[in-house]
Scaffold this active site. Structure first.
Site, mmCIF file in Angstrom:
data_model
loop_
_atom_site.group_PDB
_atom_site.id
_atom_site.type_symbol
_atom_site.label_atom_id
_atom_site.label_comp_id
_atom_site.label_asym_id
_atom_site.label_seq_id
_atom_site.Cartn_x
_atom_site.Cartn_y
_atom_site.Cartn_z
ATOM 1 C CG ASP A 1 -40.247 44.598 -12.698
ATOM 2 O OD1 ASP A 1 -39.519 45.607 -13.491
ATOM 3 O OD2 ASP A 1 -40.597 43.475 -13.233
ATOM 4 C CG HIS B 1 -37.730 40.052 -11.493
ATOM 5 N ND1 HIS B 1 -38.058 41.383 -10.961
ATOM 6 C CD2 HIS B 1 -38.809 39.614 -11.857
ATOM 7 C CE1 HIS B 1 -39.521 41.299 -10.463
ATOM 8 N NE2 HIS B 1 -39.817 40.449 -11.135
ATOM 9 C CE1 TYR C 1 -25.293 33.382 -24.107
ATOM 10 C CE2 TYR C 1 -26.634 32.715 -26.337
ATOM 11 C CZ TYR C 1 -25.426 33.389 -25.585
ATOM 12 O OH TYR C 1 -24.334 34.242 -26.389
#
Length: 350
Positions: free
Chosen positions: A192, A109, A26
């Site tokens: 990335d 990712h 979270y």
């Protein structure tokens, strides 16, 4: 070849009918995914350690919170939104033993899948929805009726329905309001990492601090050096974001443009060093170095954090930033500037 881009009309949220999505973590992305999916009508449960400080944050937002094993056991889709270095351990200990047969695994990712730190069995669909923006922006844009673009990929498609699930997830996130670009786990991961290391972080950060050093060592005032090599960067990036490199250039003086075109600071030698860094990303050398260091307690990472935690230009940065009305509130050093997402990022399940 033109990129494949999907929009709202290309996905159907009914894919989630009767399904439950577990969001593990979270932090910056975790809170945005959980809240956006919930507000899109998806049945969401957040998986956290019972002792995690994030439990309170999630419950305050009206979300269902359970331990990671409990959340995984009842989920049809498990989105893993933990820091790269913790994902494999949590997967092995809490996810894999509790994963329902055929349940889908999702990521924002591709690092752990691409480099083989997580290897799901072939019966599990595996997909990625990676927002091109930090979590608080993903949430803010969703609440405003807009969306942040994403890149999407499918690694395993055992039932032939994984793309439908992937695009439905992107739609529930609000991303298809802006668009989803098709990629692969390999392409997303390698580009990335390259962007972070050679341009966005490892490039700009070092370039600004080094430029500050060159000017101050030559006798110029630190305050003037800060303005010239760092402060105006935001204005230039904003212009480029609006209209690309050409708008950024055309918005500056002819003198600035000429200096841009004739500069020899970033040259072919820089490109060669970038190519070397890319090879280390492609062959897994960088990933191994990072993960081995993390497994050992991150001694090199911590040493580097300390080494680079006091960039020279920050000797005047706080004072100068306070001069601008849009920098509201008291001036804080970087290590004191704890945002909500910054606090909860460290309180994720590990």
């Amino acid at each position: 070849m033109a990129a494949t881009i999907w929009y709202e009309k290309d996905a159907d949220l009914s894919v989630f009918n009767g399904k439950k999505v577990a969001i593990l973590g979270y932090g910056s992305q975790g809170h945005a995914h959980a809240l956006n999916l919930r507000d899109s009508g998806v049945d969401v449960v957040v998986g956290l350690r019972p002792t995690s400080k994030s439990v309170e944050f999630a419950k305050e937002q009206g979300l269902e919170v359970k331990s990671v094993p409990e959340a995984v056991a009842e989920a049809d889709v498990v989105m893993i939104l933990l820091p790269d270095q913790y994902q494999a351990k949590v997967y092995k200990e809490d996810v894999e033993p509790n994963l329902k047969p055929g349940a889908a695994l999702a990521f924002a990712h591709g690092f752990n899948i691409h480099y083989g730190y997580i290897k799901p069995s072939a019966d599990h669909p595996v997909f990625m929805v990676a927002p091109k923006g930090p979590g608080h922006i993903v949430r803010r844009e969703y609440a405003a009726g807009r969306g942040v673009p994403v890149v999407v990929a499918v690694e395993q498609d055992p039932d032939g329905k994984t793309w439908d699930l992937c695009l439905a997830y992107a739609k529930a996130l609000g991303a298809l309001r802006a668009g989803a670009i098709k990629t692969t786990f390999t392409e997303e991961t390698e580009t990335d990492l390259f962007g972070e290391q050679d341009v966005l972080m490892g490039g700009i950060n070092h370039l600004c601090d080094m430029g500050f050093d060159v000017l101050t060592e030559a006798g110029y005032q630190p305050e003037i050096a800060y303005f010239e090599v760092f402060h105006e960067l935001k204005m230039l990036v904003d212009l480029a974001n609006e209209g690309g490199l050409n708008k950024a250039r055309w918005s500056c003086s002819d003198t600035a443009q000429y200096g841009d075109y004739t500069s020899t600071v970033i040259n072919e030698e820089t490109k060669k060093r970038m190519e070397y860094q890319l090879k280390r990303i492609q062959d897994g050398s960088f990933a191994k170095e990072f993960m081995d260091d993390q497994a050992a307690g991150a001694p090199k990472f911590k040493k580097l954090q300390e080494e680079f935690s006091h960039p020279h230009l920050e000797t005047v940065g706080p004072k100068l930033r306070a001069m601008f009305s849009w920098n509201n509130g008291p001036v804080k050093d970087a290590d004191e500037a704890e945002s909500f997402t910054g606090k909860i990022a460290r309180a994720q399940v590990q």
